[in-house]
Design a protein around this motif. Structure first.
Motif, PDB file in Angstrom:
ATOM      1  N   PHE A   1       0.868  -1.194   0.000  1.00 44.98           N
ATOM      2  CA  PHE A   1       0.000   0.000   0.000  1.00 44.98           C
ATOM      3  C   PHE A   1       0.888   1.221   0.000  1.00 44.98           C
ATOM      4  CE2 PHE A   1       0.321  -1.209   4.560  1.00 44.98           C
ATOM      5  CZ  PHE A   1       0.737  -0.014   5.132  1.00 44.98           C
ATOM      6  N   ASP A   2       0.291   2.375  -0.271  1.00 37.76           N
ATOM      7  CA  ASP A   2       1.090   3.589  -0.172  1.00 37.76           C
ATOM      8  C   ASP A   2       0.498   4.499   0.886  1.00 37.76           C
ATOM      9  OD1 ASP A   2      -1.124   4.353  -1.493  1.00 37.76           O
ATOM     10  OD2 ASP A   2      -0.125   4.989  -3.324  1.00 37.76           O
ATOM     11  N   VAL A   3       1.314   5.444   1.307  1.00 39.37           N
ATOM     12  CA  VAL A   3       0.892   6.396   2.325  1.00 39.37           C
ATOM     13  C   VAL A   3       1.053   7.777   1.706  1.00 39.37           C
ATOM     14  CG1 VAL A   3       1.282   7.231   4.677  1.00 39.37           C
ATOM     15  CG2 VAL A   3       1.790   4.837   4.109  1.00 39.37           C
ATOM     16  N   LYS A   4       0.013   8.591   1.825  1.00 41.70           N
ATOM     17  CA  LYS A   4       0.048   9.926   1.233  1.00 41.70           C
ATOM     18  C   LYS A   4       0.544  10.952   2.245  1.00 41.70           C
ATOM     19  CE  LYS A   4      -2.219   8.337  -2.382  1.00 41.70           C
ATOM     20  NZ  LYS A   4      -1.519   8.102  -3.654  1.00 41.70           N
ATOM     21  N   LYS A   5       1.217  11.975   1.704  1.00 36.72           N
ATOM     22  CA  LYS A   5       1.722  13.033   2.569  1.00 36.72           C
ATOM     23  C   LYS A   5       0.569  13.684   3.340  1.00 36.72           C
ATOM     24  CE  LYS A   5       5.377  16.273   2.533  1.00 36.72           C
ATOM     25  NZ  LYS A   5       5.410  17.718   2.456  1.00 36.72           N
ATOM     26  N   ASN A   6       0.756  13.869   4.628  1.00 41.68           N
ATOM     27  CA  ASN A   6      -0.199  14.537   5.527  1.00 41.68           C
ATOM     28  C   ASN A   6      -1.480  13.752   5.808  1.00 41.68           C
ATOM     29  OD1 ASN A   6       0.654  17.378   3.640  1.00 41.68           O
ATOM     30  ND2 ASN A   6       1.492  16.896   5.648  1.00 41.68           N
ATOM     31  N   GLU A   7      -1.565  12.525   5.333  1.00 39.66           N
ATOM     32  CA  GLU A   7      -2.809  11.795   5.601  1.00 39.66           C
ATOM     33  C   GLU A   7      -2.799  11.161   6.993  1.00 39.66           C
ATOM     34  OE1 GLU A   7      -4.346   8.172   3.792  1.00 39.66           O
ATOM     35  OE2 GLU A   7      -2.331   7.605   3.153  1.00 39.66           O
ATOM     36  N   PHE A   8      -3.986  10.862   7.467  1.00 44.34           N
ATOM     37  CA  PHE A   8      -4.143  10.066   8.673  1.00 44.34           C
ATOM     38  C   PHE A   8      -4.605   8.691   8.211  1.00 44.34           C
ATOM     39  CE2 PHE A   8      -4.418  10.542  13.355  1.00 44.34           C
ATOM     40  CZ  PHE A   8      -4.703   9.212  13.641  1.00 44.34           C
ATOM     41  N   LEU A   9      -3.703   7.729   8.306  1.00 40.81           N
ATOM     42  CA  LEU A   9      -3.981   6.380   7.818  1.00 40.81           C
ATOM     43  C   LEU A   9      -4.190   5.438   8.998  1.00 40.81           C
ATOM     44  CD1 LEU A   9      -4.012   4.417   5.320  1.00 40.81           C
ATOM     45  CD2 LEU A   9      -1.603   4.029   5.795  1.00 40.81           C
ATOM     46  N   GLY A  10      -5.346   4.826   9.057  1.00 44.85           N
ATOM     47  CA  GLY A  10      -5.629   3.862  10.117  1.00 44.85           C
ATOM     48  C   GLY A  10      -5.363   2.449   9.630  1.00 44.85           C
ATOM     49  N   ILE A  11      -4.857   1.614  10.533  1.00 45.76           N
ATOM     50  CA  ILE A  11      -4.664   0.201  10.200  1.00 45.76           C
ATOM     51  C   ILE A  11      -5.381  -0.604  11.266  1.00 45.76           C
ATOM     52  CG2 ILE A  11      -2.988  -1.677   9.906  1.00 45.76           C
ATOM     53  CD1 ILE A  11      -1.021   0.395   8.898  1.00 45.76           C
ATOM     54  N   VAL A  12      -6.332  -1.432  10.832  1.00 44.40           N
ATOM     55  CA  VAL A  12      -7.129  -2.173  11.794  1.00 44.40           C
ATOM     56  C   VAL A  12      -7.062  -3.663  11.476  1.00 44.40           C
ATOM     57  CG1 VAL A  12      -9.314  -1.883  10.521  1.00 44.40           C
ATOM     58  CG2 VAL A  12      -9.368  -2.146  12.973  1.00 44.40           C
ATOM     59  N   GLY A  13      -7.058  -4.471  12.526  1.00 46.40           N
ATOM     60  CA  GLY A  13      -7.002  -5.915  12.324  1.00 46.40           C
ATOM     61  C   GLY A  13      -6.979  -6.614  13.668  1.00 46.40           C
ATOM     62  N   PRO A  14      -7.314  -7.903  13.690  1.00 48.56           N
ATOM     63  CA  PRO A  14      -7.381  -8.636  14.952  1.00 48.56           C
ATOM     64  C   PRO A  14      -6.016  -8.799  15.611  1.00 48.56           C
ATOM     65  CG  PRO A  14      -7.706 -10.130  13.094  1.00 48.56           C
ATOM     66  CD  PRO A  14      -7.664  -8.751  12.532  1.00 48.56           C
ATOM     67  N   SER A  15      -6.025  -9.132  16.879  1.00 47.33           N
ATOM     68  CA  SER A  15      -4.792  -9.344  17.628  1.00 47.33           C
ATOM     69  C   SER A  15      -3.939 -10.413  16.950  1.00 47.33           C
ATOM     70  CB  SER A  15      -5.149  -9.781  19.050  1.00 47.33           C
ATOM     71  OG  SER A  15      -3.973  -9.929  19.789  1.00 47.33           O
ATOM     72  N   GLY A  16      -2.661 -10.118  16.794  1.00 47.80           N
ATOM     73  CA  GLY A  16      -1.753 -11.091  16.211  1.00 47.80           C
ATOM     74  C   GLY A  16      -1.682 -11.074  14.689  1.00 47.80           C
ATOM     75  N   CYS A  17      -2.370 -10.103  14.053  1.00 43.02           N
ATOM     76  CA  CYS A  17      -2.385 -10.108  12.576  1.00 43.02           C
ATOM     77  C   CYS A  17      -1.152  -9.426  11.993  1.00 43.02           C
ATOM     78  CB  CYS A  17      -3.657  -9.467  12.046  1.00 43.02           C
ATOM     79  SG  CYS A  17      -3.684  -7.688  12.195  1.00 43.02           S
TER      80      CYS A  17
ATOM     81  N   LYS B   1       0.113  -6.108  13.085  1.00 42.31           N
ATOM     82  CA  LYS B   1       0.080  -4.644  13.063  1.00 42.31           C
ATOM     83  C   LYS B   1       1.371  -4.038  13.620  1.00 42.31           C
ATOM     84  CE  LYS B   1      -3.702  -4.483  15.610  1.00 42.31           C
ATOM     85  NZ  LYS B   1      -3.858  -5.929  15.835  1.00 42.31           N
ATOM     86  N   THR B   2       1.802  -4.546  14.785  1.00 41.10           N
ATOM     87  CA  THR B   2       3.036  -4.015  15.387  1.00 41.10           C
ATOM     88  C   THR B   2       4.237  -4.338  14.493  1.00 41.10           C
ATOM     89  OG1 THR B   2       2.150  -4.174  17.620  1.00 41.10           O
ATOM     90  CG2 THR B   2       4.537  -4.158  17.435  1.00 41.10           C
ATOM     91  N   THR B   3       4.231  -5.547  13.943  1.00 42.40           N
ATOM     92  CA  THR B   3       5.304  -5.941  13.021  1.00 42.40           C
ATOM     93  C   THR B   3       5.387  -4.959  11.848  1.00 42.40           C
ATOM     94  OG1 THR B   3       4.902  -8.249  13.613  1.00 42.40           O
ATOM     95  CG2 THR B   3       6.134  -7.845  11.580  1.00 42.40           C
ATOM     96  N   LEU B   4       4.222  -4.584  11.339  1.00 42.37           N
ATOM     97  CA  LEU B   4       4.172  -3.658  10.199  1.00 42.37           C
ATOM     98  C   LEU B   4       4.759  -2.295  10.571  1.00 42.37           C
ATOM     99  CD1 LEU B   4       3.172  -3.202   7.312  1.00 42.37           C
ATOM    100  CD2 LEU B   4       0.889  -2.762   8.220  1.00 42.37           C
ATOM    101  N   LEU B   5       4.366  -1.762  11.733  1.00 45.17           N
ATOM    102  CA  LEU B   5       4.904  -0.466  12.161  1.00 45.17           C
ATOM    103  C   LEU B   5       6.409  -0.548  12.404  1.00 45.17           C
ATOM    104  CD1 LEU B   5       2.421   1.317  14.591  1.00 45.17           C
ATOM    105  CD2 LEU B   5       2.672   1.558  12.133  1.00 45.17           C
TER     106      LEU B   5
END
Ligand SMILES: Nc1ncnc2c1ncn2[C@@H]1O[C@H](COP(=O)(O)OP(=O)(O)OP(=O)(O)O)[C@@H](O)[C@H]1O
Ligand SMILES: [Mg+2]
Length: 253
Positions: free
Chosen positions: A34-50, A52-56
């Motif tokens: 995916f891409d991230v746009k300048k100045n956007e607020f991008l939410g990432i949602v998903g169940p525990s263990g999917c 998310k922390t690894t991605l960040l």
């Protein structure tokens, strides 16, 4: 909000991340793009263990990728700020001394300059009166506001937030979300915000990435067409409620 014309600041291309331990391999993320746009607020949602922390952690340069790549447009990981689930404040330092810590470590500017900057940030997060307090004298929500100020002191281009309000009660969390929306508007940061709360993701974001589990993949990317300025009124908004239903359907499918 149509984000298609906005400048891209980050690009994730076919990201795979696996963890190897003695007798097993855990595939945490698979083919994530995916891409991230300048100045956007991008939410990432998903169940525990999917994943998310690894991605960040991968975006923040704290993890090496198994395959795929992350492209940073004209900046590097030095320009990324982190806010963790737990505020991770140092108990022996006052609020203001916690906020200036990242600059102290990097030996940037002179002391007077960075304390002035910290005072401005304390105002931004509504904690001017607590500059000399210690973390143990603050509530959970206040501690998270200090850690937001600490992340902003290096003036990062991109702010990564990993379930920063996960430990808060619903009322405080709603307040924090309204405040974070204001901070985002004022500072113009690009924010990537991870949560397992669908209402929180929709409340804050301009786009929401929905992740599936085992391994984590991108299920869908939803544009949230609500005004940029958000407050509690939105909780009754029909469009807002429909987004919640739509994302729940995707997650439970
Ligand atoms: N350092 C590690 N070594 C081995 N496995 C790991 C490591 N870090 C994460 N994992 C595994 O990778 C998967 C994703 O973990 P991750 O922490 O990214 O999930 P998460 O979506 O942040 O979950 P939560 O919502 O509970 O915080 C899990 O299966 C986890 O067990
Ligand atoms: Mg996590």
């Amino acid at each position: 909000m149509d984000m298609t014309n906005h400048e891209t600041i980050l690009e994730l291309k076919n990201l795979d991340i696996s963890f190897e331990s003695k007798n097993q391999t855990t595939e945490a993320l698979k083919d994530v793009s995916f891409d991230v746009k300048k100045n956007e607020f991008l939410g990432i949602v998903g169940p525990s263990g999917c994943g998310k922390t690894t991605l960040l952690n991968a975006i923040g340069g704290l993890l090496s990728l198994t395959s795929g790549k992350i492209l940073y447009q004209d900046f590097d990981v030095e320009n990324i700020g982190f806010v963790f689930q737990d505020s991770t404040l140092l108990p022996w330092r006052s609020v203001i001394d916690n906020i200036v810590l990242p600059l102290e470590i990097r030996q940037k500017l002179n002391k007077e300059k960075f304390y002035n900057k910290a005072k401005k940030l304390l105002k931004l997060v509504n904690l001017e009166k607590f500059e000399k307090s210690y973390p143990q004298e603050l509530s959970g929500g206040m501690k998270q506001r200090v850690s937001i100020a600490r992340a902003l002191i290096s003036d990062p281009l991109v702010l990564l937030m990993d379930e920063p309000f996960g430990a808060l009660d619903e009322i405080t969390r709603n307040k924090m979300n309204t405040e974070l929306n204001k901070i985002w508007k004022k500072t113009n940061k690009t924010v990537i915000f991870v949560t397992h709360s669908i209402p929180e993701a929709v409340f804050l974001s301009q786009r929401v990435i929905v992740l599936s589990q085992n391994p984590g993949t991108v299920k869908e990317i939803i544009e949230i067409n609500l005004p940029e300025k958000r407050d509690m009124e939105i909780l009754k908004n029909k469009k807002y409620l429909n987004y919640l239903i739509q994302i729940r359907k995707i997650l439970y499918a």
